[in-house]
Design a protein around this motif. Structure first.
Motif, mmCIF file in Angstrom:
data_model
loop_
_atom_site.group_PDB
_atom_site.id
_atom_site.type_symbol
_atom_site.label_atom_id
_atom_site.label_comp_id
_atom_site.label_asym_id
_atom_site.label_seq_id
_atom_site.Cartn_x
_atom_site.Cartn_y
_atom_site.Cartn_z
ATOM 1 N N ARG A 241 0.826 -1.206 0.000
ATOM 2 C CA ARG A 241 0.000 0.000 0.000
ATOM 3 C C ARG A 241 0.863 1.259 0.000
ATOM 4 N NH1 ARG A 241 -2.742 -1.404 3.864
ATOM 5 N NH2 ARG A 241 -1.624 -0.373 5.555
ATOM 6 N N ARG A 242 1.888 1.276 0.838
ATOM 7 C CA ARG A 242 2.743 2.467 0.951
ATOM 8 C C ARG A 242 3.544 2.700 -0.319
ATOM 9 N NH1 ARG A 242 5.570 3.917 6.557
ATOM 10 N NH2 ARG A 242 6.857 5.710 5.973
ATOM 11 N N PHE A 243 4.073 1.627 -0.892
ATOM 12 C CA PHE A 243 4.853 1.746 -2.130
ATOM 13 C C PHE A 243 3.983 2.308 -3.249
ATOM 14 C CE2 PHE A 243 6.898 0.495 -6.020
ATOM 15 C CZ PHE A 243 8.264 0.495 -5.748
ATOM 16 N N HIS A 244 2.782 1.755 -3.402
ATOM 17 C CA HIS A 244 1.892 2.200 -4.472
ATOM 18 C C HIS A 244 1.492 3.659 -4.283
ATOM 19 C CE1 HIS A 244 -1.530 0.777 -7.379
ATOM 20 N NE2 HIS A 244 -0.882 1.826 -7.822
ATOM 21 N N GLU A 245 1.228 4.059 -3.045
ATOM 22 C CA GLU A 245 0.853 5.446 -2.770
ATOM 23 C C GLU A 245 1.971 6.412 -3.143
ATOM 24 O OE1 GLU A 245 -0.075 5.415 1.351
ATOM 25 O OE2 GLU A 245 -2.139 4.700 1.072
ATOM 26 N N ARG A 246 3.220 6.047 -2.834
ATOM 27 C CA ARG A 246 4.346 6.939 -3.072
ATOM 28 C C ARG A 246 4.796 6.923 -4.539
ATOM 29 N NH1 ARG A 246 3.135 8.319 1.408
ATOM 30 N NH2 ARG A 246 4.502 8.641 3.217
ATOM 31 N N VAL A 247 4.958 5.731 -5.076
ATOM 32 C CA VAL A 247 5.569 5.570 -6.401
ATOM 33 C C VAL A 247 4.549 5.664 -7.531
ATOM 34 C CG1 VAL A 247 6.911 3.967 -7.843
ATOM 35 C CG2 VAL A 247 7.475 4.233 -5.425
ATOM 36 N N ALA A 253 5.341 -4.245 -10.495
ATOM 37 C CA ALA A 253 5.249 -3.530 -11.772
ATOM 38 C C ALA A 253 6.474 -2.637 -11.951
ATOM 39 C CB ALA A 253 3.969 -2.704 -11.822
ATOM 40 N N TYR A 254 6.887 -1.961 -10.878
ATOM 41 C CA TYR A 254 8.093 -1.144 -10.978
ATOM 42 C C TYR A 254 9.324 -2.016 -11.202
ATOM 43 C CZ TYR A 254 11.891 2.048 -10.146
ATOM 44 O OH TYR A 254 13.051 2.773 -10.306
ATOM 45 N N LEU A 255 9.388 -3.160 -10.527
ATOM 46 C CA LEU A 255 10.515 -4.073 -10.722
ATOM 47 C C LEU A 255 10.644 -4.471 -12.189
ATOM 48 C CD1 LEU A 255 12.727 -6.049 -9.749
ATOM 49 C CD2 LEU A 255 10.894 -7.696 -9.263
ATOM 50 N N THR A 256 9.537 -4.841 -12.815
ATOM 51 C CA THR A 256 9.576 -5.218 -14.233
ATOM 52 C C THR A 256 10.001 -4.039 -15.090
ATOM 53 O OG1 THR A 256 7.852 -6.889 -13.910
ATOM 54 C CG2 THR A 256 8.212 -6.097 -16.161
ATOM 55 N N TRP A 257 9.445 -2.856 -14.804
ATOM 56 C CA TRP A 257 9.822 -1.669 -15.576
ATOM 57 C C TRP A 257 11.323 -1.401 -15.463
ATOM 58 C CZ3 TRP A 257 12.186 2.935 -14.261
ATOM 59 C CH2 TRP A 257 12.193 3.921 -15.267
ATOM 60 N N TRP A 258 11.857 -1.501 -14.261
ATOM 61 C CA TRP A 258 13.280 -1.239 -14.077
ATOM 62 C C TRP A 258 14.149 -2.274 -14.785
ATOM 63 C CZ3 TRP A 258 16.663 2.139 -13.793
ATOM 64 C CH2 TRP A 258 17.955 1.865 -13.373
ATOM 65 N N ARG A 259 13.752 -3.539 -14.727
ATOM 66 C CA ARG A 259 14.501 -4.588 -15.431
ATOM 67 C C ARG A 259 14.536 -4.316 -16.939
ATOM 68 N NH1 ARG A 259 11.942 -9.950 -12.375
ATOM 69 N NH2 ARG A 259 13.531 -10.098 -10.721
#
Length: 314
Positions: A241-247, A253-259
């Protein structure tokens, strides 16, 4: 690699361009908008005014301006100066350091020396932190670290020598890091519970920043929401919840995007075999990696590399 360092590495394509200019009063200059770029101005000596709609902003020696979205702007030697139209073709990419003189060198008026230029960026695939930045960031003179970098930059630009072509872009990257660090620091100074979101706030939030650092340091690791939550010191649900709110997107999903973003950078700049890129991106097979890459970039990795290198694809 920490996240800000990665943002710098991802931001540009090729090398920054720059021009050292000696402005002899009276002078004024409009700088055109350059889509697909991020511009900068470093005042090495003297002073000038940024012609801002809310009122002129005094820029002194050591001040740094960063324009992350390539918007146009105007600098003035004095409030009454009439700005000249753009003198440089925004589509032309000059050598790393071009010297120029504007105005009457023998007129006896005040002289301002600036180093201006820009980075070419791939806006479509830029890091979200850059897309969220305001139109203009101003780092005043005297900031710890940045002040020393400006002094080195001024000396190197005034007296280039062996290695200048390597030193200048490195020093410009250092200055850009200080600008972004200051911006993130402002987010970190927001009161607890202020509800501030976005990437600057995410990097200033210790649990989220810890998870981001883990993803950037080890993109090949088989991360799960639970294991990233453990790095953040939070339960799985609280972390997600906190990660999604901030990022603005879920952790995986961010991990895949970064890879995929890291893989694209290596495809553009290296000849690393696809099997190695697959492993570095956390995939057990080249086929799975190619499928994920095509879903992200619309083309297979082999063709993406050939097109970026200007060679025929198979």
């Amino acid at each position: 690699m920490d996240v800000l360092s990665d943002v710098i590495a991802l931001m540009r394509t090729g090398r920054p361009t720059s021009a050292l200019v000696r402005w002899h009063a009276p002078w004024g200059q409009r700088f055109p908008a350059v889509p697909g770029s991020a511009g900068f101005q470093v005042v090495l000596s003297g002073s000038c005014l940024l012609d801002d709609p809310s009122g002129p902003v005094r820029l002194n020696a050591g001040d740094v301006l960063f324009l992350p979205h390539g918007h146009g702007y105007t600098l003035l030697g004095e409030p009454s100066a009439e700005p000249a139209e753009p003198r440089w073709d925004p589509d032309r990419e000059p050598a790393l350091l071009v010297r120029d003189t504007v105005g009457d060198e023998h007129g006896g008026g005040p002289v301002t020396v600036t180093l201006c230029g820009g980075y070419r960026i791939e806006a479509e695939h830029a890091h979200p932190l850059l897309r969220e930045l305001p139109e203009l960031l101003h780092l005043p003179a005297g900031q710890p670290g940045a002040a020393e970098s400006v002094a080195l930059l001024a000396r190197e630009a005034a007296e280039p020598g062996l290695g200048t072509d390597t030193l200048l872009p490195a020093l410009l990257d250092v200055l850009l890091l200080y600008v972004l660090r200051a911006h993130v620091g402002e987010a970190g100074g927001s009161p607890a519970g202020s509800g501030r979101t976005g990437w600057a706030a995410a990097l200033a939030d210790p649990p989220v920043a810890a998870a981001l650092a883990a993803v950037h340091a080890e993109p090949d690791h088989p991360w799960t929401v639970a294991s990233l939550g453990a790095r953040a010191g939070l339960s799985r649900a609280a972390f997600a919840r906190r990660f999604h709110e901030r990022v603005g997107q879920p952790p995986l999903a961010y991990l895949t995007w970064w890879r995929m973003t890291t893989a694209a950078r290596l495809l553009r700049t290296t000849d690393t075999p696809l099997s190695v890129l697959a492993a570095r991106s956390g995939y057990t097979s080249e086929y799975a990696f190619a499928h994920a890459f095509k879903r992200a970039y619309g083309t297979p990795p082999g063709r993406f590399r050939a097109e970026r290198h200007g060679t025929p694809s198979a």
